[in-house]
Design an enzyme around this catalytic site. Structure first.
Site, PDB file in Angstrom:
ATOM      1  N   HIS A 291     131.569 -30.706  32.728  1.00 11.44           N
ATOM      2  CA  HIS A 291     132.724 -31.530  33.100  1.00 11.44           C
ATOM      3  C   HIS A 291     133.502 -32.046  31.896  1.00 11.44           C
ATOM      4  O   HIS A 291     134.425 -32.813  32.039  1.00 11.44           O
ATOM      5  CB  HIS A 291     132.298 -32.733  33.943  1.00 11.44           C
ATOM      6  CG  HIS A 291     131.381 -32.415  35.077  1.00 11.44           C
ATOM      7  ND1 HIS A 291     130.001 -32.469  34.960  1.00 11.44           N
ATOM      8  CD2 HIS A 291     131.633 -32.024  36.351  1.00 11.44           C
ATOM      9  CE1 HIS A 291     129.451 -32.134  36.107  1.00 11.44           C
ATOM     10  NE2 HIS A 291     130.402 -31.851  36.977  1.00 11.44           N
TER      11      HIS A 291
ATOM     12  N   HIS B  49      94.809  -5.680  10.374  1.00 14.00           N
ATOM     13  CA  HIS B  49      95.925  -5.062   9.644  1.00 14.00           C
ATOM     14  C   HIS B  49      95.489  -3.844   8.816  1.00 14.00           C
ATOM     15  O   HIS B  49      96.242  -3.406   7.937  1.00 14.00           O
ATOM     16  CB  HIS B  49      96.588  -6.095   8.735  1.00 14.00           C
ATOM     17  CG  HIS B  49      97.097  -7.297   9.471  1.00 14.00           C
ATOM     18  ND1 HIS B  49      98.008  -7.206  10.505  1.00 14.00           N
ATOM     19  CD2 HIS B  49      96.821  -8.625   9.330  1.00 14.00           C
ATOM     20  CE1 HIS B  49      98.260  -8.424  10.972  1.00 14.00           C
ATOM     21  NE2 HIS B  49      97.553  -9.302  10.275  1.00 14.00           N
TER      22      HIS B  49
END
Ligand code: FES
Ligand SMILES: [Fe+2]
Length: 451
Positions: A115, A224
């Protein structure tokens, strides 16, 4: 403070205290899946801890802003006219719409897209469309955006805290500052952020990721392994590098922070492999004398491969300089926001290599990021099982082995392959979840269990 546990039908204080057993080294896996515990975390932990907001180099001019989150609350961080940084809830006071839907930029005001209520860069309500005709008058001073009451800085990092009674940022970080500065204070001029913020979603609990960066060097050479082999130069021994042995783990005496690091030779090779040769030359050779002057020999030259979590949700890898925030999104999801920091004084080619190698290793499709994410997602999937949710997990590594005395490094120290820091992380989590106010929670009121 109202006792939130009184309002949780499911979780009484005694039940929460049983979720983590520091002496036995076990943790109840429901802490990763339970919605009621998550709601308590938002109130008691994210509502009272210092949370990373942004890096100072993101705010060069008045009105420069960055939209981020504190827990699951959206906030806007903005540079003010006087150079200070303010933060406020990204929520319109009219009907709750997000005031700002951009990721960042420069603004003179934030106008709500619903608004049209408008807020200035300090979060003050300054304009209400049709005010005279529709309202007569709105007392705008009463309807400012909700301010984050505490905003403090440490070496370029900006943190916010919702709790006016929390200790200062310096006290909250405590000994962790020593380890953080190994990344933040190597060179005159400190660090800057480059390459923007990269964001992605991973379906896992935020603690799986935060705990890993806090404590877990153990996974590196298994999880990893294929990445290391793929990135190794042709002359490297078959099978990739074996586990490095020399190193320490830091567990904060208070606060749940943790770090692990290797010490001594091997830093250059490891860094060259993961972060690039130019980065390794800059970090280990060119900038090392200045880093040694500023930080001392062990921090400036000898430590390498460091991982770290600043409790609860800021983590990084010094050297690779992959910095990330684990924004929780319910018990089963995180939004990862990844930042790259470099020494502001580093040459441009090094900055670019840090950025690219960070992407290659720890971007959303990064070779190491994929490895880590796979583990966290699978743990979370397994925890969908009814029987699986009844198990307790083992965090006993290093338990009863005694601490390590090393005058060069502050905090409670253990061997680099240990879960001391994970136990510190969960011990602090438990205290935040159960202690109602800072009179018992503060840095001076902690009793330590035996290592
Ligand atoms: S919700 Fe923002 S102006 Fe109505
Ligand atoms: Fe990892």
């Amino acid at each position: 403070m109202e006792d939130a546990t009184q309002r949780s039908a499911k979780w009484k204080e005694t039940d929460i205290r049983a979720l983590f057993d520091e002496e036995g080294g076990t943790v109840d896996s429901r802490i990763y899946t339970d919605q009621d515990l998550y709601d308590l975390e938002m109130e008691r932990l994210f509502g009272r801890s210092w949370l990373f907001l942004a890096h100072e180099s993101q705010f060069k001019k008045t009105g420069d802003y960055f939209a981020t989150y504190m827990g699951d609350d959206p906030v806007i961080v903005v540079r003010q006219q006087d150079g200070s940084i303010k933060a406020f809830l990204n929520q319109c006071r009219h009907r709750g719409m997000r005031i700002c839907r951009n990721d960042g930029g420069n603004a003179r005001a934030f106008t709500c897209p619903y608004h049209g209520w408008a807020y200035d860069i300090g979060g003050n309500l300054v304009n209400v469309p049709m005010e005279k005709e529709a309202y007569g008058a709105v007392d705008k001073r009463k309807w400012s955006a909700t301010a984050v009451p505490r905003v403090e800085h440490h070496k370029g990092l900006i943190f916010g805290n919702w709790d006016v009674n929390a200790p200062s940022l310096a006290d909250y970080l405590g000994e962790a500052r020593f380890y953080m500065d190994a990344m933040l204070d190597r060179a005159e001029g400190g660090t800057e952020m480059i390459g923007g913020v990269i964001k992605w979603v991973v379906p896992c609990n935020w603690k799986l990721a935060a705990e890993q960066f806090c404590s877990d060097m153990y996974h590196v050479f298994i999880t990893h392994a294929s990445g290391f082999i793929a990135m190794a130069p042709p002359e490297a021994p078959a099978g990739g590098p074996g586990p490095v042995q020399e190193g320490l783990q830091f567990r904060a005496s208070w606060g749940g922070h943790g770090s692990g690091l290797f010490i001594g030779a091997g830093g250059f090779e490891q860094m060259a492999m993961t972060a690039g040769v130019e980065t390794a030359e800059y970090w280990c050779i060119d900038s090392a004398p200045e880093a040694e002057r500023r930080l001392g020999r062990s921090r400036g030259r000898e430590m390498n491969g460091a991982h770290m979590t600043v409790f609860p949700s800021l983590s990084f890898l010094a050297g690779t300089n992959a910095v990330r925030v684990w924004h929780p999104r319910g018990p089963n999801e995180i939004e990862i926001w990844a930042f790259t920091l470099v020494d502001a004084a580093a040459p441009d080619n090094v900055k670019e290599q840090v950025r690219l190698s960070g992407q290659r290793g720890f971007g959303p499709s990064g070779i190491f990021e994929q490895d880590d994410g796979e583990n966290w997602v699978e743990v979370q999937r397994v925890l969908q099982g009814h029987q699986a949710r009844k198990t307790r997990f083992n965090v006993q590594m290093g338990l009863g082995k005694g601490g390590i005395d090393d005058a060069r490094f502050p905090g409670r120290l253990g061997y680099v392959y240990s879960e001391n820091a994970a136990r510190g992380f969960y011990a602090h989590w438990l205290r935040m979840m159960t202690e109602p106010n800072w009179s018992t929670l503060g840095p001076t009121q902690v009793k330590h269990a035996a290592e």
